[in-house]
Design a protein around this motif. Structure first.
Motif, mmCIF file in Angstrom:
data_model
loop_
_atom_site.group_PDB
_atom_site.id
_atom_site.type_symbol
_atom_site.label_atom_id
_atom_site.label_comp_id
_atom_site.label_asym_id
_atom_site.label_seq_id
_atom_site.Cartn_x
_atom_site.Cartn_y
_atom_site.Cartn_z
ATOM 1 N N TYR A 1 -10.272 -15.401 -67.258
ATOM 2 C CA TYR A 1 -11.134 -14.995 -66.139
ATOM 3 C C TYR A 1 -10.345 -15.088 -64.838
ATOM 4 O O TYR A 1 -9.562 -16.016 -64.634
ATOM 5 C CB TYR A 1 -12.369 -15.899 -66.061
ATOM 6 C CG TYR A 1 -13.318 -15.697 -67.214
ATOM 7 C CD1 TYR A 1 -14.051 -14.514 -67.327
ATOM 8 C CD2 TYR A 1 -13.475 -16.661 -68.198
ATOM 9 C CE1 TYR A 1 -14.919 -14.302 -68.388
ATOM 10 C CE2 TYR A 1 -14.356 -16.471 -69.264
ATOM 11 C CZ TYR A 1 -15.072 -15.284 -69.353
ATOM 12 O OH TYR A 1 -15.922 -15.080 -70.409
ATOM 13 N N ARG A 2 -10.599 -14.151 -63.946
ATOM 14 C CA ARG A 2 -9.950 -14.102 -62.626
ATOM 15 C C ARG A 2 -8.438 -14.267 -62.748
ATOM 16 O O ARG A 2 -7.834 -15.148 -62.127
ATOM 17 C CB ARG A 2 -10.551 -15.176 -61.707
ATOM 18 C CG ARG A 2 -11.911 -14.757 -61.173
ATOM 19 C CD ARG A 2 -12.289 -15.503 -59.926
ATOM 20 N NE ARG A 2 -12.600 -16.875 -60.214
ATOM 21 C CZ ARG A 2 -12.276 -17.899 -59.454
ATOM 22 N NH1 ARG A 2 -11.599 -17.713 -58.335
ATOM 23 N NH2 ARG A 2 -12.619 -19.118 -59.783
ATOM 24 N N GLU A 3 -7.848 -13.412 -63.552
ATOM 25 C CA GLU A 3 -6.395 -13.442 -63.728
ATOM 26 C C GLU A 3 -5.766 -12.881 -62.449
ATOM 27 O O GLU A 3 -5.942 -11.714 -62.107
ATOM 28 C CB GLU A 3 -6.017 -12.605 -64.954
ATOM 29 C CG GLU A 3 -4.569 -12.645 -65.316
ATOM 30 C CD GLU A 3 -4.102 -13.995 -65.849
ATOM 31 O OE1 GLU A 3 -4.914 -14.762 -66.397
ATOM 32 O OE2 GLU A 3 -2.895 -14.280 -65.684
ATOM 33 N N VAL B 1 1.731 -11.850 -74.959
ATOM 34 C CA VAL B 1 0.428 -12.519 -74.961
ATOM 35 C C VAL B 1 -0.202 -12.551 -76.354
ATOM 36 O O VAL B 1 -0.733 -13.578 -76.787
ATOM 37 C CB VAL B 1 -0.525 -11.815 -73.955
ATOM 38 C CG1 VAL B 1 -1.961 -12.253 -74.142
ATOM 39 C CG2 VAL B 1 -0.054 -12.108 -72.533
ATOM 40 N N LEU B 2 -0.122 -11.437 -77.068
ATOM 41 C CA LEU B 2 -0.820 -11.411 -78.359
ATOM 42 C C LEU B 2 -0.137 -12.328 -79.377
ATOM 43 O O LEU B 2 -0.810 -12.974 -80.190
ATOM 44 C CB LEU B 2 -0.950 -9.982 -78.886
ATOM 45 C CG LEU B 2 -1.742 -9.037 -77.971
ATOM 46 C CD1 LEU B 2 -2.084 -7.739 -78.688
ATOM 47 C CD2 LEU B 2 -3.024 -9.671 -77.439
ATOM 48 N N GLU B 3 1.195 -12.447 -79.286
ATOM 49 C CA GLU B 3 1.895 -13.405 -80.161
ATOM 50 C C GLU B 3 1.390 -14.812 -79.861
ATOM 51 O O GLU B 3 1.127 -15.603 -80.768
ATOM 52 C CB GLU B 3 3.420 -13.372 -79.924
ATOM 53 C CG GLU B 3 4.122 -12.153 -80.484
ATOM 54 C CD GLU B 3 4.217 -11.019 -79.460
ATOM 55 O OE1 GLU B 3 3.257 -10.822 -78.668
ATOM 56 O OE2 GLU B 3 5.230 -10.315 -79.451
ATOM 57 N N ARG C 1 -5.418 -17.674 -71.801
ATOM 58 C CA ARG C 1 -5.579 -18.883 -70.968
ATOM 59 C C ARG C 1 -6.247 -20.041 -71.690
ATOM 60 O O ARG C 1 -6.443 -21.094 -71.093
ATOM 61 C CB ARG C 1 -6.364 -18.549 -69.686
ATOM 62 C CG ARG C 1 -5.637 -17.598 -68.760
ATOM 63 C CD ARG C 1 -4.384 -18.215 -68.177
ATOM 64 N NE ARG C 1 -3.580 -17.217 -67.475
ATOM 65 C CZ ARG C 1 -2.277 -17.290 -67.301
ATOM 66 N NH1 ARG C 1 -1.597 -18.319 -67.760
ATOM 67 N NH2 ARG C 1 -1.629 -16.345 -66.654
ATOM 68 N N HIS C 2 -6.624 -19.888 -72.942
ATOM 69 C CA HIS C 2 -7.063 -21.063 -73.699
ATOM 70 C C HIS C 2 -5.850 -21.967 -73.889
ATOM 71 O O HIS C 2 -4.832 -21.539 -74.437
ATOM 72 C CB HIS C 2 -7.627 -20.667 -75.072
ATOM 73 C CG HIS C 2 -9.042 -20.188 -75.014
ATOM 74 N ND1 HIS C 2 -9.406 -18.891 -75.281
ATOM 75 C CD2 HIS C 2 -10.194 -20.845 -74.720
ATOM 76 C CE1 HIS C 2 -10.721 -18.775 -75.140
ATOM 77 N NE2 HIS C 2 -11.224 -19.935 -74.792
#
Ligand SMILES: Cc1ncc(COP(=O)(O)O)c(C=O)c1O
Length: 416
Positions: free
Chosen positions: A75-77, A316-318, A392-393
């Motif tokens: 959120y809010r990147e 990111v997906l990795e 961001r988790h």
């Protein structure tokens, strides 16, 4: 195991009471309190950042719904929001004619999504699925549609049929995910009149367990579409830029004729796409009027370009697959330890904890108790929708979540 204290959601309830006099039902669709657990979940949010949400009563949650799918980064990147703000301040985004960003984004998609040769850009997933069906019908001069999965709220596919003349959906037939036999049987009867087979290439039917493609399912559907000359459309609204950059089609190696995508591509800004083979896509220019006031607005294009840049640059997906794999393994261990009929399905970027159906109906109580404990502890999952993991988790978020899942399973075990 002690019951976790109920959340204070007084302000949410006050706002809801006000809303029911102003908005039919108070809030729309899947955001209704009845789509979670009445009286337990907040109804209005105040703010969010990264993996966290804060409701209007000040309760903070680690969120696993990710805005129902668009939030792939968090959120809010800042980088995405700043790029959009810069666009608004320096150039503007809502004009009489189109800005150049549509070309940039269309070109990027041809590089990333296997089926992409040409694209049209719309706003919502429903816009895109409906446009894909119109293109397929105009291209084939045929009427019927085979569908598998949720494709939005428009007349031809929505579950609740109120207000829709039956002629708008009577040529649309449904088959279930991984049931090639059902598709074969339908096409044996209707194949010669079928314009499109539209399906989610990864199984995420509403409220049900998730499923990866059974061997031969995607290939079989591809062959059937070819045999009858139907356009094969993949609904990758949830899976593109999430399961892999190029979607489930890239991951599982079967390429459709058209793809619809949106959600994660722009980290929350409204944009969707129909993309696909040139000869089919050209039907949109030759025979159709697809236009809407806000379709060309460049704020969402800029957000999409920036989001894709970050997804590629930061792998990111990795990162999501890596974190998610460990997380799913640990959840599975807990499910084994507390034998209450919980089941985990899906893949690391999107997964779902459901409860095995029992004739007594006890699974409904277990589900309610499990998700009630989680929301009370500050972990936002839905009993009726799968979860997502975002960039961001943090490891800390996931470790705290595992502890809460363990306590919630233990609570259910003790109670039933
Ligand atoms: C697979 C799929 N298709 C289509 C849609 C419809 O998208 P929208 O809600 O943006 O209209 C959704 C929305 O959740 C979806 O998940």
């Amino acid at each position: 195991m002690k019951e976790t204290e109920k959340l204070n959601i007084t302000k949410s309830l006050e706002l809801y009471e006000e809303a029911v006099g102003l908005v039919p039902g108070g809030v729309l669709g899947a955001r209704k309190p009845g789509d979670f657990i009445n009286g337990e979940y907040p109804i209005f949010l105040e703010t969010g950042k990264g993996s966290r949400l804060i409701d209007v009563d000040g309760n903070e949650f680690v969120d696993f719904l990710c805005g129902y799918g668009p939030i792939i980064l968090g959120y809010r990147e800042e980088e995405v929001d700043k790029a959009v703000c810069r666009q608004i301040e320096e150039k503007g985004f809502c004009f009489t004619l189109t800005q150049k960003y549509q070309n940039h984004l269309a070109e990027k998609l041809t590089r990333i999504v296997p089926s992409s040769e040409m694209s049209i850009f719309l706003k919502t997933g429903s816009d895109a699925t409906t446009a894909s069906i119109r293109i397929a019908r105009a291209h084939t001069n045929k009427l019927k549609v085979m569908r598998c999965g949720y494709h939005g709220w428009h007349d031809w596919c929505v579950e609740m049929k109120g207000g829709i003349p039956s002629k708008f959906y009577e040529d649309v037939y449904e088959f279930q995910y991984n049931r090639l036999d059902q598709l074969e049987a339908l096409m044996a009867v209707h194949g010669n009149e079928t314009a499109a087979i539209i399906m989610t290439p990864f199984g995420h039917p509403n409220h049900q367990k998730m499923a990866i493609p059974a061997p031969g399912f995607l290939e079989g559907a591809r062959d059937i579409a070819d045999k009858y000359g139907a356009v094969l459309v993949y609904d990758e609204i949830r899976t593109c830029f999430r399961l892999s950059m190029g979607g489930a089609q890239k991951l599982y190696g079967v390429t459709p004729d058209l793809t619809v995508l949106g959600k994660a591509m722009a980290n929350g800004y409204p944009i969707s796409v129909v993309t696909g083979k040139k000869d089919i896509m050209m039907t949109a220019a030759d025979k159709l009027f697809i236009s809407s006031t806000f379709f060309p607005n460049s704020d969402a294009f800029v957000a999409a370009l920036k989001t894709i840049e970050i997804l590629e640059r930061d792998h990111v997906l990795e990162n999501i697959w890596e974190k998610g794999e460990r997380f799913m393994k640990d959840i599975q261990k807990l499910i084994g330890k507390y034998d209450v009929g919980a089941e985990l399905t899906g893949v690391p970027p999107m997964f779902y904890i459901t409860f095995k159906k029992e004739e007594t109906g006890a699974y409904k109580g277990k589900r309610t108790d499990f998700y009630t404990q989680l929301i009370r502890k500050g972990f936002f999952f839905s009993p009726y929708h799968h979860a997502y993991i975002s960039f961001r988790h943090t490891e800390e978020d996931l470790n705290l979540t595992l502890k809460a899942i363990e306590e919630s399973l233990a609570y259910v075990k003790e109670k039933y």
